[in-house]
Design an enzyme around this catalytic site. Sequence first.
Site, mmCIF file in Angstrom:
data_model
loop_
_atom_site.group_PDB
_atom_site.id
_atom_site.type_symbol
_atom_site.label_atom_id
_atom_site.label_comp_id
_atom_site.label_asym_id
_atom_site.label_seq_id
_atom_site.Cartn_x
_atom_site.Cartn_y
_atom_site.Cartn_z
ATOM 1 N N CYS A 113 49.034 89.295 88.748
ATOM 2 C CA CYS A 113 50.012 88.545 89.177
ATOM 3 C C CYS A 113 50.660 87.649 87.490
ATOM 4 O O CYS A 113 51.856 87.299 87.677
ATOM 5 C CB CYS A 113 49.897 87.381 89.747
ATOM 6 S SG CYS A 113 49.785 88.353 91.248
ATOM 7 N N HIS A 257 55.339 83.049 90.823
ATOM 8 C CA HIS A 257 54.883 83.870 90.986
ATOM 9 C C HIS A 257 55.145 83.953 92.835
ATOM 10 O O HIS A 257 55.030 83.180 93.188
ATOM 11 C CB HIS A 257 53.718 84.055 91.077
ATOM 12 C CG HIS A 257 52.931 85.317 91.744
ATOM 13 N ND1 HIS A 257 53.184 86.339 91.449
ATOM 14 C CD2 HIS A 257 51.794 85.431 92.105
ATOM 15 C CE1 HIS A 257 52.649 87.402 91.846
ATOM 16 N NE2 HIS A 257 51.793 86.487 92.236
ATOM 17 N N ASN A 287 55.571 90.306 97.187
ATOM 18 C CA ASN A 287 54.589 90.445 96.429
ATOM 19 C C ASN A 287 55.319 91.621 94.887
ATOM 20 O O ASN A 287 54.605 92.494 95.113
ATOM 21 C CB ASN A 287 53.258 89.589 96.743
ATOM 22 C CG ASN A 287 52.488 89.268 95.097
ATOM 23 O OD1 ASN A 287 52.642 90.005 94.217
ATOM 24 N ND2 ASN A 287 51.613 89.311 95.291
HETATM 25 N N1 ACO Z 1 49.241 91.191 110.896
HETATM 26 C C1 ACO Z 1 48.258 90.925 112.086
HETATM 27 N N2 ACO Z 1 47.558 90.191 112.111
HETATM 28 C C2 ACO Z 1 46.339 90.354 110.278
HETATM 29 C C3 ACO Z 1 47.303 90.846 109.141
HETATM 30 C C4 ACO Z 1 48.129 91.792 109.769
HETATM 31 N N3 ACO Z 1 49.256 91.831 108.678
HETATM 32 N N4 ACO Z 1 46.313 90.832 108.451
HETATM 33 C C5 ACO Z 1 45.528 90.319 108.797
HETATM 34 N N5 ACO Z 1 45.293 89.667 110.341
HETATM 35 C C6 ACO Z 1 44.715 88.751 111.225
HETATM 36 C C7 ACO Z 1 42.949 89.065 110.502
HETATM 37 O O1 ACO Z 1 42.552 90.539 111.327
HETATM 38 C C8 ACO Z 1 43.317 87.546 111.127
HETATM 39 O O2 ACO Z 1 42.457 88.243 112.761
HETATM 40 P P1 ACO Z 1 40.854 87.420 113.535
HETATM 41 O O3 ACO Z 1 41.419 86.136 113.360
HETATM 42 O O4 ACO Z 1 41.060 88.463 114.672
HETATM 43 O O5 ACO Z 1 39.762 88.173 112.421
HETATM 44 C C9 ACO Z 1 43.677 86.740 111.535
HETATM 45 O O6 ACO Z 1 45.373 87.783 110.892
HETATM 46 C C10 ACO Z 1 43.339 85.845 110.376
HETATM 47 O O7 ACO Z 1 43.484 86.568 109.699
HETATM 48 P P2 ACO Z 1 43.255 85.711 107.581
HETATM 49 O O8 ACO Z 1 42.734 86.924 106.557
HETATM 50 O O9 ACO Z 1 42.632 84.474 107.675
HETATM 51 O O10 ACO Z 1 44.777 85.359 107.958
HETATM 52 P P3 ACO Z 1 45.204 84.312 106.702
HETATM 53 O O11 ACO Z 1 45.892 82.991 106.717
HETATM 54 O O12 ACO Z 1 44.177 83.372 105.518
HETATM 55 O O13 ACO Z 1 46.284 84.824 106.250
HETATM 56 C C11 ACO Z 1 47.067 85.891 103.912
HETATM 57 C C12 ACO Z 1 46.558 85.982 105.115
HETATM 58 C C13 ACO Z 1 48.457 86.360 104.070
HETATM 59 C C14 ACO Z 1 46.689 86.887 103.053
HETATM 60 C C15 ACO Z 1 46.615 84.771 102.845
HETATM 61 O O14 ACO Z 1 45.513 84.671 102.911
HETATM 62 C C16 ACO Z 1 47.251 84.654 101.489
HETATM 63 O O15 ACO Z 1 48.658 84.973 101.504
HETATM 64 N N6 ACO Z 1 46.028 84.912 100.866
HETATM 65 C C17 ACO Z 1 46.952 84.864 98.876
HETATM 66 C C18 ACO Z 1 47.574 85.893 98.289
HETATM 67 C C19 ACO Z 1 47.450 86.248 97.470
HETATM 68 O O16 ACO Z 1 48.447 84.375 97.010
HETATM 69 N N7 ACO Z 1 47.309 87.071 96.467
HETATM 70 C C20 ACO Z 1 47.444 86.749 95.383
HETATM 71 C C21 ACO Z 1 48.356 87.291 94.545
HETATM 72 S S1 ACO Z 1 48.042 88.623 94.537
HETATM 73 C C22 ACO Z 1 47.738 89.574 92.843
HETATM 74 O O17 ACO Z 1 47.155 89.256 91.923
HETATM 75 C C23 ACO Z 1 47.808 90.709 92.864
#
Ligand code: ACO
Length: 330
Positions: A113, A257, A287
């Site tokens: 990223c 980003h 993204n």
């Molecule tokens: N749809 C529905 N439910 C989902 C999904 C989905 N797509 N994905 C995960 N869940 C569920 C999980 O299984 C979990 O269920 P549980 O509570 O029963 O176990 C629940 O939703 C919560 O999951 P979390 O992973 O804790 O959700 P969170 O609120 O943390 O959101 C997210 C996830 C959106 C990925 C967030 O953590 C995020 O944006 N992180 C940063 C991403 C990022 O910046 N990446 C860097 C750039 S990428 C790069 O460099 C290549």
Amino acid sequence: MRGSRISGMGHYLPERVVTNDDLAKFIDTSNEWIVQRTGIEERRWVEGNVGASDLAFEATKEALEEAGIKASDLDMIIFATLSPDINFPGSSCILQKMLNAPGVATLDIRNQCTGFVYGLSIADQFIKTGMMNNILVVGAEVHSSGLDMSTRGRDVTVLFGDGAGAAVVSASETDSRILDSKLHADGTQYDILMVELPASRLKERITADMLDDARHYPVMDGRNVFRQAVTAMPAVVNEVLEAHGYTPQDIDLLVPHQANLRINQMVARSLKLTQDQVFNNIMRYGNTTAASIPIALHEAIQAGRVKDGDLVVLAAFGAGLTWGANLIRW
Ligand code: ACO
């Protein structure tokens, strides 16, 4: 004073729109979950055999035209991607062939990223030393061919889109529009966001058993990445501003980003920026990793959000972990 400036930009997105409802047809997810957690409403995915260089080629043509130069006028092609067309050689060589520009130097960078931010700083330095005059910096990704299209990968798959953005960086004999860059990384956390396979450190780089275990798909500790992004991005923006006696209030436009709209909202809040000072387009594209900043910057320019003389900051955080920022006087 010899300096550097962005002389032309371009971007390209595949035509196929994939909405959150489209994803919900084959993954256990919902439009509500994705919008609430990430702000993403739709993304673009390629169709058929299309590589990162194919998308980069379209963005590059536009950037070269705006810069008023030919591909053969380039001194170097810097290609930022985590989804190269093939394992080697790098996509910069493939793009150079498409551009019919033999002899032009090529460089692939693998900073995910933060790839465009690193690439811009490299171009800036080669130009400021006087070694080169025109450098293409392109960020391009085809994520869709590397995502787990089952519920197992839903936390990652819903985030990513395909696309490309390009900038020509040219020498200026009077001043420098690219003022500075600050670059950082923390390799101790490389494995909290990665794709493992194919892996040269394994005796067999990829086997059927490894594929069954889904080790060729991205894995991410999303909460951990989120928590660190909302701290590191404001810090690096402040760092690059302070080095030049500016404060966040001096920013005309921050182009962060596009990983998660919630991250960018928290970054804006932390820097006390108004909505007018930040540009986001993740809602439409998801993204696109190394492509996200040049796509967003070019769209912001086209929307009239960047005027001559504006103070523009580009900031990124992502896998590596890597993060950084560029300060530009437009
Ligand atoms: N749809 C529905 N439910 C989902 C999904 C989905 N797509 N994905 C995960 N869940 C569920 C999980 O299984 C979990 O269920 P549980 O509570 O029963 O176990 C629940 O939703 C919560 O999951 P979390 O992973 O804790 O959700 P969170 O609120 O943390 O959101 C997210 C996830 C959106 C990925 C967030 O953590 C995020 O944006 N992180 C940063 C991403 C990022 O910046 N990446 C860097 C750039 S990428 C790069 O460099 C290549």
